[in-house]
Motif scaffolding. Structure first.
Motif, PDB file in Angstrom:
ATOM      1  N   LEU A  26      -2.989  -6.877   4.267  1.00 25.44           N
ATOM      2  CA  LEU A  26      -2.766  -6.369   5.624  1.00 25.44           C
ATOM      3  C   LEU A  26      -3.455  -5.018   5.815  1.00 25.44           C
ATOM      4  N   SER A  27      -3.405  -4.167   4.792  1.00 26.42           N
ATOM      5  CA  SER A  27      -4.068  -2.867   4.845  1.00 26.42           C
ATOM      6  C   SER A  27      -5.572  -3.025   4.964  1.00 26.42           C
ATOM      7  N   ARG A  28      -6.139  -3.953   4.203  1.00 24.83           N
ATOM      8  CA  ARG A  28      -7.581  -4.199   4.254  1.00 24.83           C
ATOM      9  C   ARG A  28      -7.994  -4.737   5.627  1.00 24.83           C
ATOM     10  N   GLU A  29      -7.105  -5.529   6.230  1.00 28.24           N
ATOM     11  CA  GLU A  29      -7.396  -6.095   7.555  1.00 28.24           C
ATOM     12  C   GLU A  29      -7.352  -5.011   8.641  1.00 28.24           C
ATOM     13  N   LYS A  71     -12.160   0.145   6.014  1.00 34.75           N
ATOM     14  CA  LYS A  71     -12.957   1.177   5.350  1.00 34.75           C
ATOM     15  C   LYS A  71     -12.104   2.204   4.604  1.00 34.75           C
ATOM     16  N   ALA A  72     -10.805   2.115   4.705  1.00 37.90           N
ATOM     17  CA  ALA A  72      -9.921   3.126   4.118  1.00 37.90           C
ATOM     18  C   ALA A  72      -9.754   2.930   2.609  1.00 37.90           C
ATOM     19  N   LYS A  73      -9.576   4.045   1.910  1.00 34.40           N
ATOM     20  CA  LYS A  73      -9.194   4.021   0.505  1.00 34.40           C
ATOM     21  C   LYS A  73      -7.685   3.800   0.445  1.00 34.40           C
ATOM     22  N   ILE A  74      -7.265   2.857  -0.366  1.00 38.20           N
ATOM     23  CA  ILE A  74      -5.841   2.529  -0.459  1.00 38.20           C
ATOM     24  C   ILE A  74      -5.290   3.141  -1.745  1.00 38.20           C
ATOM     25  N   GLY A 132       3.822  -3.572  13.338  1.00 32.05           N
ATOM     26  CA  GLY A 132       3.135  -4.579  12.528  1.00 32.05           C
ATOM     27  C   GLY A 132       2.489  -3.992  11.290  1.00 32.05           C
ATOM     28  N   LYS A 133       3.046  -2.883  10.797  1.00 34.07           N
ATOM     29  CA  LYS A 133       2.506  -2.203   9.625  1.00 34.07           C
ATOM     30  C   LYS A 133       3.478  -2.265   8.447  1.00 34.07           C
TER      31      LYS A 133
END
Length: 234
Positions: free
Chosen positions: A105-108, A112-115, A51-52
């Protein structure tokens, strides 16, 4: 045509598209004369199953586009990688929809991660700017060795290593959830500076290639200090 395109999170039922996706990634890189970190169909299929990943399709199942998430440095950094759109659907606006969906999706999944992303294309820089990304130096990216090892299959890997991983043909962009400008601000700044960025990227790539060819032929890294030295580590 783009109004009929479905952009959604990929799942295990989409793994049969993996070979088509990786083939198009490689063909696209060759056509542009740029490098990519190659991924196998199994790797792409795994991202779908987890799901990534985000996939774009027509209602009849025709594959349109794809992008996936990679997490690095104990989930401190996230990369939205492998953005690819089938040739017939390019310039339709679907790349922007895919990027926005994979960003959300990354933010969800990693709030807390830097994208971050690496790109050689001004169009991708524009899309990133509309999401709130800012251009940064490579020193602001992850130092995870596994991430940089993924660049080994890129045709420009020797240039990356000759610059001690401080620079390469790609431009780095970053979204920091704890400290960032609004998308409106980054979009405005990019639009104002887009012509300058286009010239800057061409000069950067030209000088990096010249530097690498000189180094290959002479084995010497001697060079004068200049604005380009400090900005591009030349």
């Amino acid at each position: 045509m783009e109004q009929n395109i479905i952009v959604r999170v990929a799942n295990s039922g989409d793994t049969h598209y993996a070979q088509t996706i990786t083939d198009e990634m490689e063909a696209s890189a060759k056509a542009r004369g740029t490098g990519i970190a190659k991924r196998s169909p199994d790797y792409v299929a795994q991202k779908m199953t987890e799901g990534k990943a985000v996939i774009a399709l027509l209602p009849d199942g025709t594959w349109v586009g794809f992008c996936y998430i990679e997490a690095w440095g104990h989930d401190e950094f996230v990369a939205n990688s492998g953005l690819i759109v089938a040739p017939v659907f390019r310039k339709s606006g679907v790349a922007k929809l895919i990027k926005r969906t994979i960003f959300n999706l990354s933010r969800e999944k990693y709030p807390k991660a830097k994208i971050f992303g690496l790109t050689t294309g001004l169009a991708v820089m524009k899309i990133n700017s509309e999401l709130g990304y800012e251009p940064v130096t490579y020193s602001e990216l992850t130092d995870d060795e596994e991430f940089w090892a993924g660049c080994k299959s890129c045709v420009n890997y020797d240039i990356l290593m000759s610059k001690d991983r401080k620079n390469c043909m790609c431009t780095a962009m970053l979204y920091d959830p704890a400290d960032h400008y609004t998308p409106e601000e980054t979009t405005q700044e990019f639009n104002k500076q887009s012509k300058l960025w286009e010239r800057f990227m061409k000069i950067k790539q030209s000088r990096l290639l010249s530097f690498f060819k000189r180094k290959e032929s002479s084995g010497s890294s001697g060079k004068p200090k200049s604005l380009f030295h400090y900005f591009f580590h030349l």
